[in-house]
Design a protein around this motif. Structure first.
Motif: not given
Length: 53
Positions: A19-22, A24
């Motif tokens: 999981s990234l800020p932008a 999955d």
């Protein structure tokens, strides 16, 4: 010349998700052990003169 199959076998690969800020994302991790210090390996990956070699 180095044996390509031995070089490929020396790297360990893993694929996963994260999981990234932008959102999955898919991840790829490649690990390889070198008989050199971390500064020397990092220099080989980031110094344009050494990358060319």
């Amino acid at each position: 010349m180095r044996d390509v199959l031995n070089e490929l076998a020396a790297a360990r690969r893993a694929v996963g998700t994260s999981s990234l800020p932008a959102g999955d994302a898919y991840t790829i991790e490649i690990r390889r052990r070198y008989d050199a210090g971390i500064d020397d390996v990092w220099g080989a990956l980031t110094d344009p003169d050494r990358v060319a070699r």
